[in-house]
Design an enzyme around this catalytic site. Sequence first.
Site, PDB file in Angstrom:
ATOM      1  N   LYS A 115       0.828  -1.212   0.000  1.00  0.00           N
ATOM      2  CA  LYS A 115       0.000   0.000   0.000  1.00  0.00           C
ATOM      3  C   LYS A 115       0.857   1.255   0.000  1.00  0.00           C
ATOM      4  O   LYS A 115       0.442   2.281  -0.542  1.00  0.00           O
ATOM      5  CB  LYS A 115      -1.011  -0.011   1.152  1.00  0.00           C
ATOM      6  CG  LYS A 115      -2.043  -1.129   0.981  1.00  0.00           C
ATOM      7  CD  LYS A 115      -3.411  -0.833   1.541  1.00  0.00           C
ATOM      8  CE  LYS A 115      -4.376  -1.926   1.095  1.00  0.00           C
ATOM      9  NZ  LYS A 115      -5.710  -1.852   1.658  1.00  0.00           N
ATOM     10  N   LYS A 197      -3.431 -10.468  -6.751  1.00  0.00           N
ATOM     11  CA  LYS A 197      -4.696 -10.677  -6.038  1.00  0.00           C
ATOM     12  C   LYS A 197      -5.816  -9.840  -6.665  1.00  0.00           C
ATOM     13  O   LYS A 197      -5.569  -8.706  -7.080  1.00  0.00           O
ATOM     14  CB  LYS A 197      -4.479 -10.222  -4.585  1.00  0.00           C
ATOM     15  CG  LYS A 197      -5.591 -10.554  -3.637  1.00  0.00           C
ATOM     16  CD  LYS A 197      -5.353  -9.917  -2.264  1.00  0.00           C
ATOM     17  CE  LYS A 197      -6.010  -8.558  -2.167  1.00  0.00           C
ATOM     18  NZ  LYS A 197      -6.257  -8.068  -0.815  1.00  0.00           N
ATOM     19  N   LYS A 200     -10.215  -4.864  -4.607  1.00  0.00           N
ATOM     20  CA  LYS A 200     -11.347  -3.981  -4.891  1.00  0.00           C
ATOM     21  C   LYS A 200     -10.903  -2.610  -5.366  1.00  0.00           C
ATOM     22  O   LYS A 200     -11.681  -1.885  -5.961  1.00  0.00           O
ATOM     23  CB  LYS A 200     -12.324  -3.925  -3.721  1.00  0.00           C
ATOM     24  CG  LYS A 200     -11.843  -3.432  -2.408  1.00  0.00           C
ATOM     25  CD  LYS A 200     -13.066  -3.207  -1.512  1.00  0.00           C
ATOM     26  CE  LYS A 200     -13.008  -3.942  -0.201  1.00  0.00           C
ATOM     27  NZ  LYS A 200     -11.989  -3.441   0.713  1.00  0.00           N
TER      28      LYS A 200
END
Length: 334
Positions: A115, A197, A200
Amino acid sequence: MFQDKKVVFSGVQPSGSLTLGNYLGAIKNFSAFSDEYRCYYCVVDMHAITVRQNPAELRRRTYDTLALYMACGLDPERNVLFVQSHVPAHAELAWILDCYTMFGELSRMTQFKDKSAKNADNINAGLFTYPSLMAADILLYQTELVPVGVDQKQHLELSRDIANRFNGVYGDVFVVPEPYIPTTSAKIMSLAEPSKKMSKSDPNENAVIRILDDRDTIVRKFKRAVTDSGCEVRRGEGKEGIENLMSIYGAVTGKSFDEIEREFDGRGYGDFKLAVGEAVADSLEGVRREFARLSADKKYLEEIMAKGASEAARAAARTLGKVKKKVGFTDIRY
Ligand code: ATP
Ligand code: LTN
């Protein structure tokens, strides 16, 4: 009535429109615990602000995530459904646990590294200490079992380490939680880049199936899914795209890899992708219908939030009171 039951806790961030990964890796499995366990399912809005959010959207998604929990089969009479920021004990315990979490441990977290790379202009302290807030979520309820996708395993291990460290100093204050990770759908991959992965927050809409996508969109996205230049439906080197579709098909139909290989023997990728798309669309149809009904009733959702917050706060206060006493905080009435 729940007192002697063991506890399950899990959380989902209202940080975007939920994906098939969130569904198969986590939410779909939640309702199976309601008979045997006292279950807390939380919408973790405090975690979501570690990445910049639009306030109006965060608010709407908080309602939507709660509605989706229920649309996926979580009965608010049999599960405590609540919003993290409604129970201040999460923030209070997180601060205390921050003081029992090491800089080096947090630096090793792969989600923090990922992130930080994606949000290079906003590597804030909350993003760094995210795992101690997650540990607080879990430890506040004396949780035994935490159903999550495999990407959360490292955070779970850190929660266990924090619990053991605290217990080592002060005696048995916390139950040490175990992860519950599904065997076949623990990591659903992106349809565009099967080595990544399904996430969203992926900007490529074709990479992601949303739980609330309509039937045509789901079938179209599966048709476009990246596979390989072969034509056999089986697992193997260089066949990550097909293997991902097989895991998805297996998770929604209950079929094993061997059964799937037999079913599509000699039939090619086109047929297979269509079958996966239709099976996923079928399995999400009811969720979408229930969501439409529930999300229209804001007043009802607020009643559920209020009931959940009061039940959660009561349980959280017991653990937090004990922790404050152990670390040496004074206690006065005012
Ligand atoms: P983002 O993609 O924005 O980082 P996320 O979807 O990974 O968010 P959460 O909403 O907090 O993060 O995840 C909720 C649950 O869904 C967690 O238990 C997580 O492990 C699980 N999960 C998320 N993505 C997948 C996936 N692709 N496959 C399986 N499980 C997943
Ligand atoms: N960190 C998780 C979301 C999360 C969670 C939790 C999951 C926050 N608190 C407690 C299980 C238990 C994520 O990013 N997917």
